[in-house]
Design an enzyme around this catalytic site. Structure first.
Site, PDB file in Angstrom:
ATOM      1  N   GLY A 104       0.811  -1.216   0.000  1.00 23.33           N
ATOM      2  CA  GLY A 104       0.000   0.000   0.000  1.00 23.33           C
ATOM      3  C   GLY A 104       0.840   1.260   0.000  1.00 23.33           C
ATOM      4  O   GLY A 104       0.344   2.358  -0.270  1.00 23.33           O
ATOM      5  N   LYS A 124       9.806   2.454   0.634  1.00 24.27           N
ATOM      6  CA  LYS A 124       8.618   2.410   1.502  1.00 24.27           C
ATOM      7  C   LYS A 124       8.195   3.838   1.842  1.00 24.27           C
ATOM      8  O   LYS A 124       9.004   4.610   2.375  1.00 24.27           O
ATOM      9  CB  LYS A 124       8.920   1.624   2.780  1.00 24.27           C
ATOM     10  N   GLY A 137      -0.431   6.127   1.418  1.00 26.19           N
ATOM     11  CA  GLY A 137       0.768   5.712   0.680  1.00 26.19           C
ATOM     12  C   GLY A 137       2.062   6.265   1.258  1.00 26.19           C
ATOM     13  O   GLY A 137       3.135   6.069   0.698  1.00 26.19           O
ATOM     14  N   ARG A 187      14.417  -0.047   1.458  1.00 28.75           N
ATOM     15  CA  ARG A 187      14.632  -1.345   2.122  1.00 28.75           C
ATOM     16  C   ARG A 187      15.229  -2.342   1.131  1.00 28.75           C
ATOM     17  O   ARG A 187      14.949  -2.279  -0.068  1.00 28.75           O
ATOM     18  CB  ARG A 187      13.321  -1.948   2.606  1.00 28.75           C
ATOM     19  N   ARG A 194       5.794 -12.592   1.155  1.00 28.89           N
ATOM     20  CA  ARG A 194       5.227 -12.853   2.496  1.00 28.89           C
ATOM     21  C   ARG A 194       4.311 -14.072   2.461  1.00 28.89           C
ATOM     22  O   ARG A 194       3.863 -14.474   1.376  1.00 28.89           O
ATOM     23  CB  ARG A 194       4.386 -11.632   2.899  1.00 28.89           C
ATOM     24  N   ASP A 264       0.667 -11.187   6.799  1.00 25.91           N
ATOM     25  CA  ASP A 264       1.211 -10.351   5.713  1.00 25.91           C
ATOM     26  C   ASP A 264       2.537  -9.718   6.119  1.00 25.91           C
ATOM     27  O   ASP A 264       3.206  -9.108   5.276  1.00 25.91           O
ATOM     28  CB  ASP A 264       0.209  -9.271   5.297  1.00 25.91           C
TER      29      ASP A 264
HETATM   30  P1  AMP Z   1       1.415  -3.114   8.283  1.00 24.94           P
HETATM   31  O1  AMP Z   1       0.728  -4.032   9.237  1.00 24.94           O
HETATM   32  O2  AMP Z   1       1.831  -1.809   8.843  1.00 24.94           O
HETATM   33  O3  AMP Z   1       2.577  -3.805   7.646  1.00 24.94           O
HETATM   34  O4  AMP Z   1       0.381  -2.717   7.116  1.00 24.94           O
HETATM   35  C1  AMP Z   1      -0.731  -3.499   6.755  1.00 24.94           C
HETATM   36  C2  AMP Z   1      -1.240  -3.113   5.377  1.00 24.94           C
HETATM   37  O5  AMP Z   1      -1.628  -1.746   5.344  1.00 24.94           O
HETATM   38  C3  AMP Z   1      -0.242  -3.284   4.258  1.00 24.94           C
HETATM   39  O6  AMP Z   1      -0.932  -3.706   3.105  1.00 24.94           O
HETATM   40  C4  AMP Z   1       0.315  -1.892   4.077  1.00 24.94           C
HETATM   41  O7  AMP Z   1       0.812  -1.668   2.789  1.00 24.94           O
HETATM   42  C5  AMP Z   1      -0.918  -1.050   4.331  1.00 24.94           C
HETATM   43  N1  AMP Z   1      -0.588   0.289   4.823  1.00 24.94           N
HETATM   44  C6  AMP Z   1      -0.114   0.631   6.036  1.00 24.94           C
HETATM   45  N2  AMP Z   1       0.053   1.952   6.143  1.00 24.94           N
HETATM   46  C7  AMP Z   1      -0.319   2.482   4.953  1.00 24.94           C
HETATM   47  C8  AMP Z   1      -0.383   3.803   4.429  1.00 24.94           C
HETATM   48  N3  AMP Z   1      -0.040   4.869   5.151  1.00 24.94           N
HETATM   49  N4  AMP Z   1      -0.816   3.952   3.151  1.00 24.94           N
HETATM   50  C9  AMP Z   1      -1.170   2.906   2.419  1.00 24.94           C
HETATM   51  N5  AMP Z   1      -1.157   1.647   2.854  1.00 24.94           N
HETATM   52  C10 AMP Z   1      -0.732   1.423   4.105  1.00 24.94           C
HETATM   53 MG    MG Z   2       3.076  -4.958   6.520  1.00 25.52          MG
END
Ligand code: AMP
Ligand code: MG
Length: 499
Positions: A104, A124, A137, A187, A194, A264
């Protein structure tokens, strides 16, 4: 906001980094990703760089300090040879099926051929993707600094992890609980695939793609699974379980809480990835919850080994369409139950200065952990002082406990076990323990102090902390404060997911 389009953009010639780019993930096919370009950020500036990761990639350290590098790693300048994309995955979050997730806010540029094998490079926080859901994003400076520092800290501790080449910042505002500013972390890992990638194709009934992905992972990272007797995908599950067991054992031994062990966020290579609300334990508390949003304590420190198994089970379920029956998956998962505690005991023994695992060691460790928990003993300082005590007095360790007699009884048993080792040499054991038990870990308050200074435009504390974390076992001059007890306010720091 510039929404990326769902078609392949024209490939700009881009900046030539003189690297050998390959993009094998991009060859998997359209079902696996969306091609897109990063969304630029205004007025970028450097926050931190890792010379070691520059070396790993074969990037010239001096060039890494250049304005072109700053633009490239902020996503403002295309890099020749890259094929930027965001991948799609799904996953279980906090024990529930969350459906489609995906990159995301991460954009995979491609992979660089290095002497250590191909390394994928991701930005990232590089802008919206089709998988951003409700997100923006972006990543904020605070969490990007944490990910950068922790990646390099874990690597220096010998724990499998993604790496971080650099962090750049921008004054662009990002709304979280309050308005913060944007940052991008570059990164690096051999793969960012995953468990959730497999769950995605399995759950959606795309079994051809599932097989394609599993074969891709086997061919690139687990070639022995092809030759293994029986089903290669069951062999893959078993191999991933073994790597995951080793990773989690190392987390436990160093007192690391990941905080968001959703499927994930589990690497198919058994790497620590997606640093969010992680924490290194200060006072030892086995039930410690580091993620402020994890009210039920699902990802508490002492639950990590079981949660890893739960996640492997979900991976096994995702791989079922590639196996003959469910029993194959269960058989592949079975060894984890013994491997995980065995790996942990091996690491705990190393921390105790014990070269081999013998009967009674589990009980010795258990008794110690109970004493440490009862007296909320500082985890890192305890092990460091115990290392010194292998060749000296135990008093500085004893001082950490309230129940002195109970500690004395334990210390006596430890000393007897230590000295009974064949060829025991106190000085050599002490030195070995000092190379096993770190002096400096990325405690929350240390990160917080570096972040506060960085927010004010001063990156010197970040650089000082980075240097110490790159040499976690060394007694570097002028860094006693980084190895000291945490201040009272450390326990008040609240960190939650997705910042
Ligand atoms: P995480 O548990 O932080 O790894 O994120 C879980 C999901 O939310 C993943 O698909 C990330 O890409 C998405 N995500 C987290 N923060 C954001 C953000 N600020 N904008 C877009 N997608 C996000
Ligand atoms: Mg994640």
């Amino acid at each position: 906001m510039n929404r990326p389009v769902d078609t392949a953009p024209e490939l700009a010639p881009g900046l030539d980094l003189d690297l050998s780019w390959r993009n094998r993930f991009a060859e998997l096919g359209d079902a696996f990703f969306t091609r897109l370009q990063p969304t630029p950020l205004p007025a970028p500036h450097w926050v931190g760089t890792s010379p070691a990761v520059a070396d790993l990639l074969g990037l010239d350290r001096a060039w890494l300090a250049s304005p072109a590098a700053l633009d490239a790693f902020t996503g403002n300048l295309p890099i020749a040879g890259t094929q930027p994309l965001a991948s799609v995955y799904s996953g279980h979050q906090f024990g529930h099926w969350a459906g489609q997730l995906g990159d995301g806010r991460a954009i995979l540029l491609g992979e660089v051929d290095t002497p250590a094998g191909p390394q994928e490079v991701q930005l990232k926080g590089a802008g919206l993707t089709p998988y951003s859901r409700m997100g923006d994003g972006r990543a904020v400076l605070r969490s990007s600094i944490r990910e950068f520092l922790c990646s390099e800290a874990m690597h220096a501790l010998g724990i499998p992890t993604s790496r971080a080449l650099c962090v750049t910042g921008s004054p662009a505002p990002v709304r979280r609980e309050e308005i913060e500013t944007a940052a991008v972390v570059t990164r690096v890992a051999p793969s960012f695939i995953r468990f959730g990638h497999f769950e995605h194709f399995s759950h959606n009934g795309l079994h051809g793609e599932l097989r394609h992905l599993a074969s891709f992972v086997i061919d690139r990272f687990y070639p022995a699974c092809r030759a293994a007797p029986g089903n290669p995908y069951a062999a893959l599950l078993e191999a991933v379980s073994a790597r995951t067991a080793e990773m989690v054992a190392q987390w436990q031994a160093v007192g690391f809480c990941h905080g968001v062990m959703n499927t994930d966020n589990m690497s198919i290579l058994g790497l620590t990835i997606d640093y969010g609300p992680f924490q290194f334990l200060d006072a030892f508390n086995p039930g410690h919850i580091c993620n402020h949003s994890d009210s039920g304590g699902r990802y508490a420190y002492n639950r990590q080994p079981n949660i890893a198994y739960w996640n492997l089970f979900a991976l096994g379920q995702a791989l079922l369409p590639l196996m003959d029956d469910q029993q194959q998956a269960l058989d592949a998962l079975e060894p984890y139950k013994a491997l995980m505690p065995a790996a942990l005991q091996r690491h705990m023994n190393a921390k105790l200065g014990l070269e081999r695992v013998e009967e009674g060691d589990a009980e010795l460790t258990d008794t110690l952990m109970k004493l440490m928990a009862a007296d909320a003993v500082d985890f890192t300082i305890f092990w460091r002082r115990l290392s010194e005590a292998a060749d000296g007095a135990v008093d500085p360790v004893r001082d950490l406990f309230l129940q002195r007699e109970a500690f004395d009884a334990w210390a006596l048993r430890w000393r007897e076990r230590l000295c009974a080792q064949p060829g025991f040499v106190a000085g050599a054991t002490r030195d070995r323990m000092l190379r096993t038990n770190p002096r400096v870990v990325l405690r929350n308050h240390l990160g917080e102090l570096a972040i506060q200074r960085a927010k004010a435009g001063d990156f010197s504390e970040l650089a000082r902390l980075q240097l110490a974390l790159e040499h976690p076992f060394d007694d570097l001059p002028g860094q006693d404060d980084l190895a000291a007890f945490p201040p009272d306010w450390a326990s008040q720091i609240e960190i939650s997911c997705s910042s």
